[in-house]
Design a protein around this motif. Sequence first.
Motif, PDB file in Angstrom:
ATOM      1  N   GLY A 199      -2.890  -4.708   5.529  1.00 52.39           N
ATOM      2  CA  GLY A 199      -2.007  -5.671   4.885  1.00 52.39           C
ATOM      3  C   GLY A 199      -1.682  -6.779   5.873  1.00 52.39           C
ATOM      4  N   TRP A 200      -1.408  -7.972   5.351  1.00 52.05           N
ATOM      5  CA  TRP A 200      -1.118  -9.132   6.190  1.00 52.05           C
ATOM      6  C   TRP A 200       0.158  -9.808   5.725  1.00 52.05           C
ATOM      7  CZ3 TRP A 200      -5.759  -7.611   4.341  1.00 52.05           C
ATOM      8  CH2 TRP A 200      -6.799  -7.406   5.245  1.00 52.05           C
ATOM      9  N   THR A 201       0.924 -10.300   6.672  1.00 53.53           N
ATOM     10  CA  THR A 201       2.132 -11.041   6.360  1.00 53.53           C
ATOM     11  C   THR A 201       2.279 -12.193   7.346  1.00 53.53           C
ATOM     12  OG1 THR A 201       4.476 -10.818   5.818  1.00 53.53           O
ATOM     13  CG2 THR A 201       3.712  -9.630   7.761  1.00 53.53           C
ATOM     14  N   GLU A 214      -0.824 -15.390  10.808  1.00 55.52           N
ATOM     15  CA  GLU A 214      -0.467 -14.186  10.083  1.00 55.52           C
ATOM     16  C   GLU A 214      -0.483 -12.994  11.033  1.00 55.52           C
ATOM     17  OE1 GLU A 214      -3.159 -13.705   6.789  1.00 55.52           O
ATOM     18  OE2 GLU A 214      -4.883 -13.466   8.070  1.00 55.52           O
ATOM     19  N   ARG A 224       5.200  -5.335  -1.418  1.00 57.86           N
ATOM     20  CA  ARG A 224       4.470  -6.420  -2.078  1.00 57.86           C
ATOM     21  C   ARG A 224       5.227  -7.747  -1.978  1.00 57.86           C
ATOM     22  NH1 ARG A 224       0.452  -4.501  -5.950  1.00 57.86           N
ATOM     23  NH2 ARG A 224       0.344  -2.241  -5.773  1.00 57.86           N
ATOM     24  N   ALA A 265       1.773 -11.100   2.441  1.00 52.51           N
ATOM     25  CA  ALA A 265       1.072 -12.282   1.933  1.00 52.51           C
ATOM     26  C   ALA A 265      -0.173 -11.864   1.153  1.00 52.51           C
ATOM     27  CB  ALA A 265       0.687 -13.203   3.091  1.00 52.51           C
ATOM     28  N   ARG A 266      -0.812 -10.794   1.624  1.00 53.53           N
ATOM     29  CA  ARG A 266      -1.993 -10.240   0.957  1.00 53.53           C
ATOM     30  C   ARG A 266      -2.199  -8.830   1.484  1.00 53.53           C
ATOM     31  NH1 ARG A 266      -6.904 -11.227   4.150  1.00 53.53           N
ATOM     32  NH2 ARG A 266      -6.326 -12.281   6.079  1.00 53.53           N
ATOM     33  N   ASP A 312      -5.075  -5.108   1.045  1.00 55.28           N
ATOM     34  CA  ASP A 312      -6.211  -4.438   0.416  1.00 55.28           C
ATOM     35  C   ASP A 312      -5.730  -3.757  -0.862  1.00 55.28           C
ATOM     36  OD1 ASP A 312      -7.829  -5.117   2.576  1.00 55.28           O
ATOM     37  OD2 ASP A 312      -7.751  -3.119   3.486  1.00 55.28           O
TER      38      ASP A 312
END
Length: 118
Positions: free
Chosen positions: A8-10, A51, A84, A88-89, A91
């Motif tokens: 996961g990315w933020t 990110e 969520r 930012a996005r 898997d």
Amino acid sequence: MIRRIWHGWTTPENADTYEALLKTEIFPGILAKQVRGFRRIELLRRPLGDEVEFVTIMSFDSIEAVKAFAGEDHETAYVPAKARQILARFDARAKHYELREARESEDQRAGANSTGDT
């Protein structure tokens, strides 16, 4: 042994908030499920400029234990609503790998046999 790997990315601004959410709510919630065959969860983090990437690695005894945790469609990612909102996005699907071999360094084996504090 099965390893379940997810990314996961933020944003850098949300990274500490997301990490705190994992440590205080999400990981304790996973542990509270007491899934038979679940062994551990690990958290990795790295900055990537604009990110921050997070990786979770979960260890299970078998694919059946993974399914007990995630359901029959066991590759579907487990991403709670609060996560969520911060990510930012991420898997949509987790990947599963069979651990084929693991070896420890000489230092690690010596430390395991030591009775003194390290």
